[in-house]
Scaffold this motif. Structure first.
Motif, mmCIF file in Angstrom:
data_model
loop_
_atom_site.group_PDB
_atom_site.id
_atom_site.type_symbol
_atom_site.label_atom_id
_atom_site.label_comp_id
_atom_site.label_asym_id
_atom_site.label_seq_id
_atom_site.Cartn_x
_atom_site.Cartn_y
_atom_site.Cartn_z
ATOM 1 N N VAL A 56 0.835 -1.469 0.202
ATOM 2 C CA VAL A 56 -0.186 0.002 -0.109
ATOM 3 C C VAL A 56 1.127 1.139 0.129
ATOM 4 O O VAL A 56 1.706 1.384 0.776
ATOM 5 N N SER A 57 0.689 1.998 -0.829
ATOM 6 C CA SER A 57 0.909 3.806 -0.768
ATOM 7 C C SER A 57 0.559 4.737 -0.987
ATOM 8 O O SER A 57 -0.962 4.771 -0.769
ATOM 9 N N VAL A 58 0.981 5.394 0.115
ATOM 10 C CA VAL A 58 0.969 7.455 -0.083
ATOM 11 C C VAL A 58 1.169 8.217 -0.054
ATOM 12 O O VAL A 58 2.671 7.856 -0.306
ATOM 13 N N ASN A 59 0.877 8.697 -1.215
ATOM 14 C CA ASN A 59 1.032 10.265 -2.326
ATOM 15 C C ASN A 59 0.537 11.860 -1.609
ATOM 16 O O ASN A 59 -0.475 11.369 -2.369
ATOM 17 N N ILE A 60 1.640 12.703 -1.411
ATOM 18 C CA ILE A 60 1.464 13.420 -1.295
ATOM 19 C C ILE A 60 1.610 14.040 -1.980
ATOM 20 O O ILE A 60 2.777 15.086 -2.529
ATOM 21 N N ASP A 61 1.424 15.387 -2.835
ATOM 22 C CA ASP A 61 1.409 16.331 -3.772
ATOM 23 C C ASP A 61 2.425 15.347 -4.567
ATOM 24 O O ASP A 61 3.539 16.864 -5.365
ATOM 25 N N GLY A 62 1.943 14.352 -5.493
ATOM 26 C CA GLY A 62 3.585 14.170 -5.760
ATOM 27 C C GLY A 62 4.807 13.590 -5.203
ATOM 28 O O GLY A 62 5.221 12.665 -5.657
ATOM 29 N N ILE A 63 4.587 13.380 -3.754
ATOM 30 C CA ILE A 63 5.382 12.632 -3.034
ATOM 31 C C ILE A 63 4.742 11.077 -2.519
ATOM 32 O O ILE A 63 3.912 11.229 -1.625
ATOM 33 N N VAL A 64 5.833 10.583 -3.061
ATOM 34 C CA VAL A 64 5.806 9.420 -1.606
ATOM 35 C C VAL A 64 5.717 9.521 -0.630
ATOM 36 O O VAL A 64 6.894 9.735 -0.182
ATOM 37 N N VAL A 65 5.155 9.137 0.980
ATOM 38 C CA VAL A 65 5.260 9.699 2.057
ATOM 39 C C VAL A 65 4.951 8.497 2.762
ATOM 40 O O VAL A 65 5.393 8.351 4.227
ATOM 41 N N PHE A 66 4.172 7.271 1.942
ATOM 42 C CA PHE A 66 4.231 6.114 3.097
ATOM 43 C C PHE A 66 4.153 5.289 1.708
ATOM 44 O O PHE A 66 3.661 4.786 0.841
ATOM 45 N N THR A 67 4.961 3.926 1.888
ATOM 46 C CA THR A 67 4.866 2.697 1.404
ATOM 47 C C THR A 67 4.746 1.601 2.755
ATOM 48 O O THR A 67 6.392 1.649 3.019
ATOM 49 N N SER A 68 3.587 0.577 2.687
ATOM 50 C CA SER A 68 3.978 -0.395 3.570
ATOM 51 C C SER A 68 4.589 -1.402 3.217
ATOM 52 O O SER A 68 5.744 -1.618 1.280
ATOM 53 N N ALA A 69 5.182 -2.128 3.775
ATOM 54 C CA ALA A 69 6.335 -3.790 3.561
ATOM 55 C C ALA A 69 4.575 -4.786 2.650
ATOM 56 O O ALA A 69 3.339 -4.655 2.737
ATOM 57 N N ASP A 70 5.207 -5.421 2.097
ATOM 58 C CA ASP A 70 4.539 -6.220 0.991
ATOM 59 C C ASP A 70 5.044 -7.467 1.848
ATOM 60 O O ASP A 70 4.944 -8.804 0.636
ATOM 61 N N ASP A 71 4.097 -7.722 2.850
ATOM 62 C CA ASP A 71 4.474 -9.111 3.588
ATOM 63 C C ASP A 71 3.103 -9.666 3.565
ATOM 64 O O ASP A 71 2.820 -10.473 4.335
ATOM 65 N N GLY A 72 2.028 -9.220 3.197
ATOM 66 C CA GLY A 72 0.304 -9.837 3.155
ATOM 67 C C GLY A 72 -0.526 -9.676 4.878
ATOM 68 O O GLY A 72 -1.397 -9.975 4.483
ATOM 69 N N LYS A 73 0.421 -8.708 5.439
ATOM 70 C CA LYS A 73 -0.510 -8.406 6.813
ATOM 71 C C LYS A 73 -0.712 -7.424 6.487
ATOM 72 O O LYS A 73 -0.904 -5.682 5.932
ATOM 73 N N ASP A 74 -2.007 -6.897 6.863
ATOM 74 C CA ASP A 74 -3.350 -6.053 6.753
ATOM 75 C C ASP A 74 -2.584 -4.463 7.443
ATOM 76 O O ASP A 74 -1.879 -4.458 8.430
ATOM 77 N N VAL A 75 -2.400 -3.529 6.450
ATOM 78 C CA VAL A 75 -1.542 -2.054 7.305
ATOM 79 C C VAL A 75 -2.572 -1.278 8.051
ATOM 80 O O VAL A 75 -4.150 -0.960 7.662
ATOM 81 N N THR A 76 -2.232 -0.792 8.971
ATOM 82 C CA THR A 76 -2.926 -0.014 10.425
ATOM 83 C C THR A 76 -1.771 0.758 11.089
ATOM 84 O O THR A 76 -1.010 -0.005 11.724
ATOM 85 N N LYS A 77 -1.929 1.864 10.407
ATOM 86 C CA LYS A 77 -1.320 2.762 10.390
ATOM 87 C C LYS A 77 -1.205 4.667 10.392
ATOM 88 O O LYS A 77 -2.413 4.827 9.490
ATOM 89 N N VAL A 78 -0.905 5.359 10.743
ATOM 90 C CA VAL A 78 -1.218 6.685 11.435
ATOM 91 C C VAL A 78 -0.581 7.644 10.235
ATOM 92 O O VAL A 78 1.692 7.471 10.840
ATOM 93 N N VAL A 79 -0.202 7.825 9.243
ATOM 94 C CA VAL A 79 0.921 8.473 7.998
ATOM 95 C C VAL A 79 1.021 10.033 8.416
ATOM 96 O O VAL A 79 -0.250 10.123 8.463
ATOM 97 N N THR A 80 1.737 10.953 8.959
ATOM 98 C CA THR A 80 1.942 12.211 9.103
ATOM 99 C C THR A 80 2.820 12.961 8.037
ATOM 100 O O THR A 80 3.452 12.020 7.365
#
Length: 133
Positions: A56-80
């Motif tokens: 899973v990834s989050v981009n803000i204004d074109g900048i990648v600010v978070f990329t999760s592990a790709d381990d099959g586990k659900d992502v639960t995180k707060v990204v600031t």
């Protein structure tokens, strides 16, 4: 029905007292509660699925600010991430295992806390001023 001068004076005094008391009440209203604003986006990712090679990834204004592990586990995180001076950002959420990508412009006036939560019925989103539990 004639009213005496005393009665008229008393009624006028009561009316003025109510008027003054009402005016003072407006002047002594309690201050607004403190703001929940921090100047940062708080993006709550809750139960988002991953798979091998599909983070899973989050981009803000074109900048990648978070990329999760790709381990099959659900992502639960707060990204600031800092909110720009304009008070809005284009935020992209990418969930490859769901073949889902979305980009939306968010305005901090509506709240700095964003939620992306995977539920049985799909992806739930939200925006508010107070943090999500």
């Amino acid at each position: 029905m004639n009213r005496s001068d005393e009665e008229i004076a008393r009624m006028e005094e009561e009316r003025m007292t109510r008027h003054i008391t009402g005016s003072k009440a407006k002047e002594t209203v309690a201050p607004k509660s403190p703001s929940n604003r921090t100047g940062n986006w708080a993006i709550h990712l809750i139960g988002l699925p991953t798979d091998q090679g599909a983070p899973v990834s989050v981009n803000i204004d074109g900048i990648v600010v978070f990329t999760s592990a790709d381990d099959g586990k659900d992502v639960t995180k707060v990204v600031t991430h800092p909110i720009p001076n304009g008070g809005s950002s284009k935020i992209t959420l990418n969930i490859p295992i769901m073949e889902f990508t979305t980009t939306k412009e968010y305005h901090s006036k509506s709240g700095e806390n964003l939620k992306f939560q995977f539920t049985e019925s799909g992806l739930a989103t939200g925006q508010q001023t107070a943090p999500f539990n």
